[in-house]
Design a protein around this motif. Structure first.
Motif, mmCIF file in Angstrom:
data_model
loop_
_atom_site.group_PDB
_atom_site.id
_atom_site.type_symbol
_atom_site.label_atom_id
_atom_site.label_comp_id
_atom_site.label_asym_id
_atom_site.label_seq_id
_atom_site.Cartn_x
_atom_site.Cartn_y
_atom_site.Cartn_z
ATOM 1 N N TRP A 184 0.830 -1.208 0.000
ATOM 2 C CA TRP A 184 0.000 0.000 0.000
ATOM 3 C C TRP A 184 0.863 1.256 0.000
ATOM 4 N N ARG A 185 1.985 1.204 0.726
ATOM 5 C CA ARG A 185 2.851 2.375 0.841
ATOM 6 C C ARG A 185 3.753 2.570 -0.368
ATOM 7 N N ALA A 193 3.887 10.778 -2.793
ATOM 8 C CA ALA A 193 2.527 10.246 -2.898
ATOM 9 C C ALA A 193 2.214 9.337 -1.717
ATOM 10 N N ALA A 194 3.217 8.557 -1.282
ATOM 11 C CA ALA A 194 3.005 7.679 -0.133
ATOM 12 C C ALA A 194 2.721 8.490 1.127
ATOM 13 N N ARG A 197 -0.796 9.757 0.966
ATOM 14 C CA ARG A 197 -1.709 8.642 1.201
ATOM 15 C C ARG A 197 -1.822 8.342 2.691
ATOM 16 N N GLU A 198 -0.685 8.330 3.386
ATOM 17 C CA GLU A 198 -0.688 8.047 4.816
ATOM 18 C C GLU A 198 -1.392 9.162 5.591
ATOM 19 N N ARG A 200 -3.810 11.153 4.527
ATOM 20 C CA ARG A 200 -5.243 11.096 4.308
ATOM 21 C C ARG A 200 -5.881 9.906 5.026
ATOM 22 N N ALA A 201 -5.162 8.802 5.090
ATOM 23 C CA ALA A 201 -5.665 7.659 5.854
ATOM 24 C C ALA A 201 -5.755 8.014 7.335
ATOM 25 N N ARG A 261 -10.308 5.896 -3.502
ATOM 26 C CA ARG A 261 -9.504 6.410 -4.622
ATOM 27 C C ARG A 261 -9.713 7.908 -4.808
ATOM 28 N N GLY A 264 -7.710 9.725 -2.266
ATOM 29 C CA GLY A 264 -6.268 9.517 -2.332
ATOM 30 C C GLY A 264 -5.722 8.502 -1.367
ATOM 31 N N VAL A 265 -6.601 7.745 -0.697
ATOM 32 C CA VAL A 265 -6.134 6.706 0.223
ATOM 33 C C VAL A 265 -5.630 5.497 -0.563
ATOM 34 N N LEU A 266 -6.219 5.269 -1.713
ATOM 35 C CA LEU A 266 -5.764 4.189 -2.600
ATOM 36 C C LEU A 266 -5.151 4.803 -3.860
#
Length: 266
Positions: A184-185, A193-194, A197-198, A200-201, A261, A264-266
């Motif tokens: 995922w990371r 981007a990673a 993503r983190e 936003r999660a 998506r 931006g989590v995925l």
């Protein structure tokens, strides 16, 4: 830990390890947690993990001692001896059950004392016994797992094996959890981007376990398939799905993946 049964205190610590792993967001820390526990509970001196399939001559070997990571302590010749996975790889590759075993039981007492590979292990590492902890993988026939070495001391006991059998599904779940978090990371987009993503999660309050369930959900896997990959029950998967629906404000799997998506989590 000298009796035939696993120590209840050690088993309680296994539960603590499972809980700690579920809250760890850094995949690289999960194996450190696991090996800290295994080295202590099994009174071992060295833990070895090879992320790739066990085979001689190649692959990255990771080492831990009770003091912490020890990848830098061994030279190329010692690493080559470790990579052979002796005597476990041939045993498991022959189709024997993937259950924890000691080197003495696997090779036989005479072979463990006199065989050349055993001698090389003693010369390189001082290993007087090794406990093999194989882990199942989706690739049929592939041998993966970790090895716990004792150096210059008496062999592992039946109680250590009893503990290892209890620890095996926990360690397998930790490995699966780490692998899915890592995937995922490291999806396309690079480190920046990673990081987004983190963030936003985290803003949505997603737990590491919910992230792994979400990632598998995005692969169109069923609850049963997700449960099998993560070593948990379908009922637990459905509980995580309910939490995901609530946090994303959705009502079904497809909408959840689409919303993940969009955000931006995925």
């Amino acid at each position: 830990m000298d009796g035939a049964d696993a120590d209840p205190v050690a088993l309680a610590r296994l539960l603590e390890l499972a809980v700690a792993a579920l809250h760890e967001t850094r995949p690289e820390q999960l194996w450190s947690l696991a090996f800290t526990e295994l080295l202590d509970a099994l009174d071992a001196d060295l833990a070895v993990r090879k992320a790739e399939e066990w085979s001689p001559g190649e692959g990255t070997v990771r080492l831990w001692t009770p003091e912490g990571p020890a990848h830098h302590l061994l030279g190329p010749e010692q690493l080559d001896v470790i990579r052979t996975g002796y005597p476990f790889v041939d045993h498991y590759a022959a189709g024997h059950p993937l259950e924890p075993l000691t080197a003495r039981a696997t090779a036989g007492a005479h072979a463990w004392r006199h065989a050349a590979p055993a001698g090389r292990l003693r010369d390189a590492l001082g290993s007087t016994d090794i406990l093999g902890l194989p882990l199942p993988r989706p690739e049929k026939g592939a041998i993966h797992g970790c090895l716990l070495h004792r150096t210059g001391r008496r062999p592992f006991t039946p109680a250590h094996l009893a503990y290892a059998r209890r620890a095996q599904p926990v360690i397998a779940a930790v490995e699966a959890h780490a692998a899915h978090l890592r995937a995922w990371r490291t999806t396309p987009g690079g480190p920046e981007a990673a990081t987004v993503r983190e963030e936003r999660a985290a803003a949505l309050g997603l737990t590491p376990r919910e992230i792994t369930v979400l990632a598998l959900l995005a692969e169109a896997r069923t609850a049963s398939a997700i449960a099998q990959r993560l070593g948990i029950s379908p009922r637990t998967v459905h509980r995580h799905l309910a939490h995901l629906y609530r946090k994303f404000g959705t009502r079904d799997r497809l909408a959840t993946v689409l919303r993940a998506r969009e955000t931006g989590v995925l």
